[in-house]
Design an enzyme around this catalytic site. Structure first.
Site, PDB file in Angstrom:
ATOM      1  N   SER A 137      74.523  38.680   0.661  1.00  0.00           N
ATOM      2  CA  SER A 137      73.622  39.731   1.131  1.00  0.00           C
ATOM      3  C   SER A 137      74.297  41.076   0.943  1.00  0.00           C
ATOM      4  O   SER A 137      75.539  41.162   0.966  1.00  0.00           O
ATOM      5  CB  SER A 137      73.306  39.523   2.611  1.00  0.00           C
ATOM      6  OG  SER A 137      72.637  40.669   3.119  1.00  0.00           O
ATOM      7  N   TYR A 150      76.523  38.630  11.020  1.00  0.00           N
ATOM      8  CA  TYR A 150      75.913  38.114   9.793  1.00  0.00           C
ATOM      9  C   TYR A 150      76.660  38.670   8.578  1.00  0.00           C
ATOM     10  O   TYR A 150      77.036  37.933   7.651  1.00  0.00           O
ATOM     11  CB  TYR A 150      74.442  38.544   9.773  1.00  0.00           C
ATOM     12  CG  TYR A 150      73.654  38.193   8.532  1.00  0.00           C
ATOM     13  CD1 TYR A 150      73.254  36.885   8.289  1.00  0.00           C
ATOM     14  CD2 TYR A 150      73.283  39.196   7.624  1.00  0.00           C
ATOM     15  CE1 TYR A 150      72.494  36.577   7.157  1.00  0.00           C
ATOM     16  CE2 TYR A 150      72.527  38.890   6.492  1.00  0.00           C
ATOM     17  CZ  TYR A 150      72.132  37.585   6.259  1.00  0.00           C
ATOM     18  OH  TYR A 150      71.391  37.282   5.153  1.00  0.00           O
TER      19      TYR A 150
HETATM   20  N1  LIG Z   1      65.172  37.665   3.567  1.00  0.00           N
HETATM   21  C1  LIG Z   1      66.074  38.625   3.399  1.00  0.00           C
HETATM   22  O1  LIG Z   1      65.776  39.801   3.617  1.00  0.00           O
HETATM   23  C2  LIG Z   1      67.460  38.271   2.909  1.00  0.00           C
HETATM   24  C3  LIG Z   1      68.305  39.332   2.559  1.00  0.00           C
HETATM   25  C4  LIG Z   1      69.568  39.037   2.103  1.00  0.00           C
HETATM   26  C5  LIG Z   1      69.996  37.727   2.023  1.00  0.00           C
HETATM   27  N2  LIG Z   1      69.155  36.719   2.385  1.00  0.00           N
HETATM   28  C6  LIG Z   1      69.646  35.338   2.275  1.00  0.00           C
HETATM   29  O2  LIG Z   1      68.781  34.611   1.446  1.00  0.00           O
HETATM   30  C7  LIG Z   1      68.889  33.237   1.776  1.00  0.00           C
HETATM   31  C8  LIG Z   1      67.513  32.632   1.828  1.00  0.00           C
HETATM   32  O3  LIG Z   1      66.783  33.160   2.926  1.00  0.00           O
HETATM   33  P1  LIG Z   1      65.221  33.455   2.884  1.00  0.00           P
HETATM   34  O4  LIG Z   1      65.070  34.919   2.925  1.00  0.00           O
HETATM   35  O5  LIG Z   1      64.616  32.709   1.777  1.00  0.00           O
HETATM   36  O6  LIG Z   1      64.751  32.952   4.304  1.00  0.00           O
HETATM   37  P2  LIG Z   1      63.953  31.661   4.806  1.00  0.00           P
HETATM   38  O7  LIG Z   1      62.788  31.381   3.957  1.00  0.00           O
HETATM   39  O8  LIG Z   1      63.756  31.898   6.255  1.00  0.00           O
HETATM   40  O9  LIG Z   1      64.995  30.483   4.580  1.00  0.00           O
HETATM   41  C9  LIG Z   1      66.092  30.261   5.399  1.00  0.00           C
HETATM   42  C10 LIG Z   1      66.642  28.908   5.036  1.00  0.00           C
HETATM   43  O10 LIG Z   1      67.835  28.646   5.763  1.00  0.00           O
HETATM   44  C11 LIG Z   1      67.741  27.367   6.338  1.00  0.00           C
HETATM   45  N3  LIG Z   1      68.547  27.292   7.546  1.00  0.00           N
HETATM   46  C12 LIG Z   1      68.662  28.193   8.528  1.00  0.00           C
HETATM   47  N4  LIG Z   1      69.493  27.754   9.472  1.00  0.00           N
HETATM   48  C13 LIG Z   1      69.887  26.537   9.085  1.00  0.00           C
HETATM   49  C14 LIG Z   1      70.744  25.576   9.629  1.00  0.00           C
HETATM   50  N5  LIG Z   1      71.369  25.761  10.784  1.00  0.00           N
HETATM   51  N6  LIG Z   1      70.919  24.436   8.953  1.00  0.00           N
HETATM   52  C15 LIG Z   1      70.309  24.227   7.781  1.00  0.00           C
HETATM   53  N7  LIG Z   1      69.491  25.113   7.217  1.00  0.00           N
HETATM   54  C16 LIG Z   1      69.290  26.253   7.856  1.00  0.00           C
HETATM   55  C17 LIG Z   1      66.276  27.183   6.605  1.00  0.00           C
HETATM   56  O11 LIG Z   1      65.989  25.803   6.738  1.00  0.00           O
HETATM   57  P3  LIG Z   1      64.723  25.267   7.609  1.00  0.00           P
HETATM   58  O12 LIG Z   1      63.514  25.433   6.728  1.00  0.00           O
HETATM   59  O13 LIG Z   1      65.052  23.832   7.831  1.00  0.00           O
HETATM   60  O14 LIG Z   1      64.648  26.066   8.841  1.00  0.00           O
HETATM   61  C18 LIG Z   1      65.689  27.786   5.349  1.00  0.00           C
HETATM   62  O15 LIG Z   1      65.751  26.881   4.279  1.00  0.00           O
HETATM   63  C19 LIG Z   1      69.671  33.161   3.075  1.00  0.00           C
HETATM   64  O16 LIG Z   1      70.995  32.796   2.779  1.00  0.00           O
HETATM   65  C20 LIG Z   1      69.648  34.573   3.571  1.00  0.00           C
HETATM   66  O17 LIG Z   1      70.760  34.867   4.375  1.00  0.00           O
HETATM   67  C21 LIG Z   1      67.887  36.966   2.811  1.00  0.00           C
END
Ligand SMILES: NC(=O)c1ccc[n+]([C@@H]2O[C@H](COP(=O)([O-])OP(=O)(O)OC[C@H]3O[C@@H](n4cnc5c(N)ncnc54)[C@H](OP(=O)(O)O)[C@@H]3O)[C@@H](O)[C@H]2O)c1
Ligand SMILES: Cc1cc2nc3c(=O)[nH]c(=O)nc-3n(C[C@H](O)[C@H](O)[C@H](O)COP(=O)(O)OP(=O)(O)OC[C@H]3O[C@@H](n4cnc5c(N)ncnc54)[C@H](O)[C@@H]3O)c2cc1C
Lengths: 245, 439
Positions: A137, A150
């Site tokens: 991130s 984070y």
């Molecule tokens: N959205 C943003 O603005 C953003 C910005 C920068 C980086 N990111 C990164 O991008 C990546 C993908 O996130 P996203 O934006 O696509 O969000 P998302 O759709 O909410 O996905 C989050 C994922 O993390 C999994 N997860 C969370 N806690 C977990 C745990 N304790 N054990 C196993 N799985 C867990 C969730 O699984 P479940 O479906 O089982 O809950 C889900 O697959 C993440 O690494 C996030 O930090 C996101």
């Protein structure tokens, strides 16, 4: 082409898998919800994937990672590519006060992800191409008052990947850190959205696909975060400490 | 609270918004209790069928997975938030197409069922609902039900065209139609007046797709002047899918831009462009979805938004009523340039409350100028009602409860099947007085 996705229910991971499904890739979809993984698998098959197998596992169960990784590799053969997509945004104010919550943040975003990276690379034949992608991130680039727990975990993951990339330099193994800015996904459901800084999961997925195709080391997505973070990383402390960002 | 609007952008309406990413979550949201809920697909309805002021809105756009696609039989089952846009990307390369599609591909399966949408081929194939094999419905109580013309048939009939009121549609299974090519064979003919339109329509019965545009500014003997297009899927050509929108309107057009010339230019450029007179071959995208080439074109109408009037009039009264409607719009000078005109056939719809009936349907847009526009819409509705017709809820923001209840006598059956946890601004508006009277 077999792609392992850790945290396959993530919106960004789903958008990425859809893009790659069109090439007829095979997927192993790891996550914690069988029904949700199965729904994603069916969709990928309809989009052209050659195979999509759900694999239910607690990705953050630190002690089991080494063994699970071995089992996965034994069952599906060596992967051509792995994407570490799962992550937890958490609530800074809560994890500052509650050490257990802080530890979940570190374990989810750093410790387990780091162990997965190591376990997937361990004992791989050095001459076989492999691409390891992890979603970090922009928050990992500097510690900020509003989200340093984070950010620290994501930053540490980037450091680990950087070291691995150096280690595997000159080999056909690629190690890529993806650094998204604000992405409109369930992770950010609670944050008011709109404006030019917000990206769609599909835009981020397109950047990941390009990074993988070109074997990049670090990719900011969308692209404008690179100059923004370049400035922020180079702000001297006496300026940075006063910033409310 | 978050504000949401529909395609007409007449109001910014506060809602408690939930955006479930998986079907189990969608059901949990509906069953969580609290303020009345309503599903929202892509908000391509013009008025208030997809709005629920101060209530909960379940936005379905993340529920867009394909559950199964049988490439041999052309049967596709998918989550209800799947758009026609993505659906076509998946099925066209395998030689399949939607049996029925509205004039934009940015609608969801759930929205298409809830409004039982129609296309340019209504006479040949009926409404969208006629091609739905089954669907999954979550209600605020009990298990997820599978509905089809033979299973839970009553609830199926209430749900197709049921304006989202019977529950949250979780998935839809569709029968697709085979195509050999992504191209369409088109013929565009000039029509001198309304009679010419009806003649053309009569003689085009072996063309599955027909539609006409009428020049609202033509008066006197020229009333009803326009052109008539008919099309069919080509037998040869590649199965190439559509591209992305080429242009976008980034923000509201300032009032100054909104004059007769710019809107005429817009309508002319977008709607007429593909339709040079004569025979030609074109891709399905400009044929079915000419407006989709410009993202957010609704912003051209400025901050106050716009209305659409779409009605259907039984055949016996159609020529006469359409002429009166054209005269009325010319008299009011509210800034409508084009009327889309086509015939509906007599294929019965599986839905209780479906809009189409055998006759002629017409649609026109009006920029929102306030009271005067509403007065015109009211007068138009009266003409339609007198002719035994009705207005299309998907396009409506103004019809009276009386007009609605007269046009849709089955509304009480829908009210009886309505999920008590679901409500919409439209339903409140068109049922309130009578429901209170009946209680
Ligand atoms: N959205 C943003 O603005 C953003 C910005 C920068 C980086 N990111 C990164 O991008 C990546 C993908 O996130 P996203 O934006 O696509 O969000 P998302 O759709 O909410 O996905 C989050 C994922 O993390 C999994 N997860 C969370 N806690 C977990 C745990 N304790 N054990 C196993 N799985 C867990 C969730 O699984 P479940 O479906 O089982 O809950 C889900 O697959 C993440 O690494 C996030 O930090 C996101
Ligand atoms: C340019 C343009 C051209 C059009 N052309 C046509 C046309 O030719 N023919 C035609 O018939 N219509 C046409 N329409 C109207 C459009 O097809 C309908 O309004 C359609 O229902 C919109 O779908 P949506 O997914 O955006 O649904 P929304 O507008 O968001 O919602 C419509 C209704 O569906 C309900 N709903 C949505 N999802 C669900 C769900 N999962 N479960 C239960 N209820 C749900 C909502 O509650 C609401 O009542 C056109 C619209 C535009 C903007």
């Amino acid at each position: 082409m077999t792609i392992l996705i850790l945290g396959a229910t993530s919106a960004i991971a789903q958008a990425y898998a859809r893009r790659r499904a069109g090439e007829g890739a095979r997927f192993v979809l790891a996550g914690r919800r069988q029904d949700r993984l199965a729904a994603i698998a069916a969709d990928l098959i309809a989009c052209g994937a050659a195979a999509a197998d759900p694999f239910v596992v607690d990705l953050t169960a630190i002690d089991g990672i080494e063994e699970t990784a071995r089992a996965l590799r034994a069952r599906f053969g060596e992967f051509d590519e792995a994407l570490i997509a799962y992550g937890l945004l958490g609530e800074q104010v809560v994890s500052e006060q509650d050490p257990h919550a802080a530890r979940v943040m570190f374990d989810t975003n750093f410790t387990s992800a780091a162990l997965w990276a190591l376990a997937l690379l361990k004992d791989r034949p050095a001459a076989v191409p492999f691409t390891l992608v992890a979603i970090g991130s922009v928050a990992g680039d500097r510690g900020r008052a509003s989200n340093f727990i984070y950010g620290a975990a994501k930053g540490a993951l980037d450091r680990l990947l950087e070291g691995l990339a150096q280690k595997y330099g000159g080999s056909p193994v690629r190690i890529i850190t993806i650094k998204p800015g604000f992405v409109d996904t369930p992770m950010t459901a609670g944050i008011p959205k709109g404006g030019p800084l917000w990206a769609t999961p599909d835009a981020v997925a397109a950047d990941i696909a390009r990074a993988v195709a070109k074997g990049r080391r670090v990719v900011y997505t969308p692209w404008f975060w690179r100059p923004i973070m370049l400035i922020i990383r180079h702000l001297p402390w006496f300026v940075f400490k006063r910033l409310k960002i | 609270m978050q504000t949401v609007s529909s395609w007409g952008r007449l109001r910014q309406v506060p809602h408690e918004v939930a955006r479930p990413a998986f079907l189990d979550e969608a059901r949990a949201v509906l069953q969580a209790g609290g303020a009345p809920a309503l599903c929202y697909g892509k908000g391509r309805s013009y008025g208030d069928v997809c709005l629920n002021e101060n209530g909960r809105l379940i936005v379905t756009d993340l529920l867009d997975r394909i559950i199964s696609f049988d490439r041999e039989r052309g049967v596709l089952r998918a989550e209800a938030g799947l758009t026609f846009e993505r659906l076509l990307r998946v099925v066209v390369p395998h030689g399949w197409f939607l049996a029925v599609t509205p004039g934009t591909k940015f609608v969801t399966l759930g929205g298409a069922v809830a409004n039982d949408v129609h296309g340019k081929n209504h006479e040949a194939v009926g409404t969208f609902g006629a091609h739905v094999l089954s669907l999954g419905l979550a209600r605020s109580f009990g298990e997820v039900l599978t509905l089809s013309p033979t299973q839970n048939a009553e609830l199926f009939a209430a749900t197709v065209g049921g304006l989202g009121l019977t529950g949250a549609i979780l998935w839809v299974e569709l029968q697709l139609v085979p195509i050999r090519s992504a191209m369409m064979e088109i013929e565009t003919l000039a029509t001198a007046d309304l009679d010419a339109f009806f003649r053309r329509a009569q003689e085009s019965r072996d063309w599955p797709y027909t539609v006409a545009w009428v020049d609202c500014l033509a008066k006197g003997a020229a009333t009803g002047r326009g052109f008539f297009a008919r099309g069919r899927h080509a037998e040869t050509g590649e199965l190439t899918v559509h591209g992305n929108p080429r242009l976008s309107v980034p923000f509201d057009a300032p009032g100054a831009l909104l004059n007769a010339h710019t809107m005429a230019l817009f309508n002319g450029a977008i709607l007429y462009r593909p339709w040079a007179l004569g025979a030609k071959t074109m891709h399905y995208d400009p044929f079915f979805y000419p407006l989709d080439s410009i993202a957010h074109w609704n912003r051209l109408y400025g901050k106050r938004g716009f209305f659409q009037h779409q009605s259907v009039v039984p055949m016996a009264h159609a020529p006469d009523t359409i002429r009166k409607l054209l005269e009325l719009t010319a008299e009011f000078r509210e800034g409508s340039f084009l009327m889309v005109l086509k015939l509906f056939g007599d294929k019965p719809s599986p839905g209780l409350m479906s809009f189409p009936m055998a006759g002629a349907t017409l649609a026109l847009d009006f920029p929102n100028k306030g009271e005067s526009t509403r007065r015109l819409l009211g007068r138009m509705a009266e003409l339609v009602m007198t002719a035994g017709g009705r207005l299309y809820p998907a396009k409506d923001a103004t019809m009276s409860g009386d007009a609605f209840r007269a046009g849709y006598p089955a509304w009480r059956q829908l009210e009886a099947q309505r999920d008590p946890a679901i409500m919409s601004d439209f339903w409140r508006r068109v049922t309130a007085p009578a429901a209170a009277g009946a209680a």
